[in-house]
Design an enzyme around this catalytic site. Structure first.
Site, short mmCIF file in Angstrom:
data_model
loop_
_atom_site.label_atom_id
_atom_site.label_comp_id
_atom_site.label_asym_id
_atom_site.label_seq_id
_atom_site.Cartn_x
_atom_site.Cartn_y
_atom_site.Cartn_z
CB SER A 119 -5.27 37.60 55.16
OG SER A 119 -5.80 38.87 55.26
CG HIS A 140 -1.78 39.32 59.23
ND1 HIS A 140 -2.27 38.14 59.73
CD2 HIS A 140 -2.82 39.88 58.54
CE1 HIS A 140 -3.54 37.99 59.37
NE2 HIS A 140 -3.89 39.04 58.65
CD GLU A 152 -0.71 35.87 62.55
OE1 GLU A 152 -1.01 34.82 63.11
OE2 GLU A 152 -1.04 36.12 61.36
CG ASN A 190 -6.38 34.13 59.16
OD1 ASN A 190 -7.25 34.41 59.99
ND2 ASN A 190 -5.92 35.03 58.31
#
Ligand code: NAD
Length: 398
Positions: A119, A140, A152, A190
């Site tokens: 992450s 991801h 991702e 994120n």
């Protein structure tokens, strides 16, 4: 590159669901862990998720059994020798991941791709411990990976174009939505989410507001389908804290979440999983109770501006740094964060001149973190004001 067989290394929360996706797409997959009990649990979980599809009439029981046969549950090195791609999903620790990458580098065929589901850690730092850094990338997936559609695909500094192209195609075969991102801490989702969460946390402390106040406004004004505090509690406040620290170290004060998040983590109030976070989940319903003293309309407007403009600013930085294009960023924020509209489409709708003026005012009050980005200023100067002029970040028929 044709991917005939995949390995998923680490059969925990994410690894089991990632293997499920390959099995459903009829792609042979080895699910590898060091712990055979975890493999048994993963097998049970995957069967349960497949049974859910059977119950919805999307898969027959016979097909379910065939798909399950696509997965080999393994603790053995030998089972990895003929895979074309390995996706690592071991715990989030750089030394551990580097050790796993070295092992995979030694075991897998020379052209095989090594991918990480990290992450927040650096793909390039994992690539650098192998002798094939150009064949290392990030892949991801989002939690829960059996339903979330965003992937991702992260290019490290040396990743070959052929590697990202293969991972994009493969994600599409899994019926996922891939976006390519050039590596940076937090990638797209994120990074943008945490920028707005940190802004909202600071606003909450400044104005002495409750999580209910803020979540109520964020959802009723349709800024996000889930309030930031419900989301943080669901994610785990320890995870949110770790990510905020990584991002603050990388990008500075705009990712400073204030005092409350760290204080909750120190008290081991980690959200839903411990029964207490920003909300209490002690009651049997596990639903946060809604209060409360409503915010006045000035406070509400300020919250809306700070939440959505913090998001827009971070998205603009990604764009200007060349990490991803505006379309990919918008797709990522819709598929990965559930937003009804990506930050650039939302800006086009509101009017780029309107956003520009708002940012000017905010930068006078809060400083540089709201200084209008040059990618916005240039568009406004050219008369590209969004939907109403037919051009903004995207093109429109007028
Ligand atoms: N959980 C999430 O919401 C989420 C979302 C996106 C990405 N991620 C990332 O995915 C990765 C995995 O997270 P998780 O939540 O699935 O972790 P987890 O703790 O549930 O699972 C990790 C698994 O790796 C196994 N493992 C440890 N060392 C190993 C080794 N050397 N070889 C093989 N297996 C080994 C463990 O036994 C465990 O089963 C992390 O990098 C995390 O940051 C997690």
């Amino acid at each position: 590159m044709y991917v005939k067989k995949v390995a998923v290394v680490g059969a925990g929360t994410m690894g089991a669901d990632i293997a499920y996706n390959f099995a459903i797409a009829n792609i042979p997959v080895v699910l590898r862990d060091i712990d055979s009990k975890i493999l048994a649990k993963a097998q049970e979980h995957i069967r349960d998720v497949m049974k859910g599809r059977v119950a919805k009439g999307r898969l027959s029981t016979a097909e379910m059994e065939k798909r399950l046969e696509k997965i080999q549950f393994s603790t053995q090195d030998e089972d990895l020798l003929d895979v074309s791609l390995a996706i690592e999903a071991v715990p989030e620790s750089l030394p551990l991941k580097q050790k796993v990458f070295q092992e995979l580098d030694r075991l897998l065929p020379p052209l095989a791709i090594l991918a990480s589901n990290t992450s927040a850690l650096s793909i390039t730092e994992m690539a650098n411990v192998t002798i094939r850094p150009e064949r290392v990338a990030g892949m991801h997936f989002f939690y829960p990976a059996h339903t979330m559609r965003l992937v991702e695909v992260i290019a490290g500094t040396e990743t070959d174009k052929d590697v990202t192209a293969t991972l994009v195609r493969l994600s599409e075969e899994l019926r996922k939505i891939p976006v390519v991102v050039h590596e940076c801490p937090g990638f797209v989702v994120n990074r943008v989410l945490m920028a707005s969460l940190a802004e909202v946390l600071r606003f909450k402390e400044e104005q002495h507001l409750s999580p209910q106040d803020i979540d109520g406004v964020v959802t009723t004004r349709k800024l996000s389908p889930m309030g930031p505090f419900v989301l943080a509690d669901a994610l785990g406040l320890d995870v949110a804290w770790d990510v905020s620290q990584i991002l603050q170290k990388a990008y500075g004060e705009r990712f400073n979440p204030g005092d409350e998040l760290g204080a909750l983590v120190r008290q081991h109030h980690l959200g839903v999983k411990t029964g207490q976070g920003f909300y209490s989940y002690q009651s049997s319903s596990k639903e946060p109770s809604l209060n409360a003293e409503p915010m006045n309309s000035e406070q509400q407007d300020e919250l809306v501006n700070r939440f959505s403009l913090a998001m827009f600013m971070e998205a603009s930085r990604l764009l200007e740094e060349g990490r991803a294009d505006q379309q990919s960023i918008d797709i990522a924020m819709r598929a990965g964060a559930g937003l009804a509209m990506g930050p650039f489409a939302a800006a086009d709708k509101m009017g780029l001149d309107v956003i520009y003026d708002k940012l000017q005012g905010m930068s006078q009050r809060f400083g540089d973190r709201f200084t209008p980005p040059s990618s916005l200023a240039q568009r406004v100067a050219r008369g590209q004001r969004g939907e109403k002029t037919g051009r903004g970040y995207f093109h429109y028929k007028i």
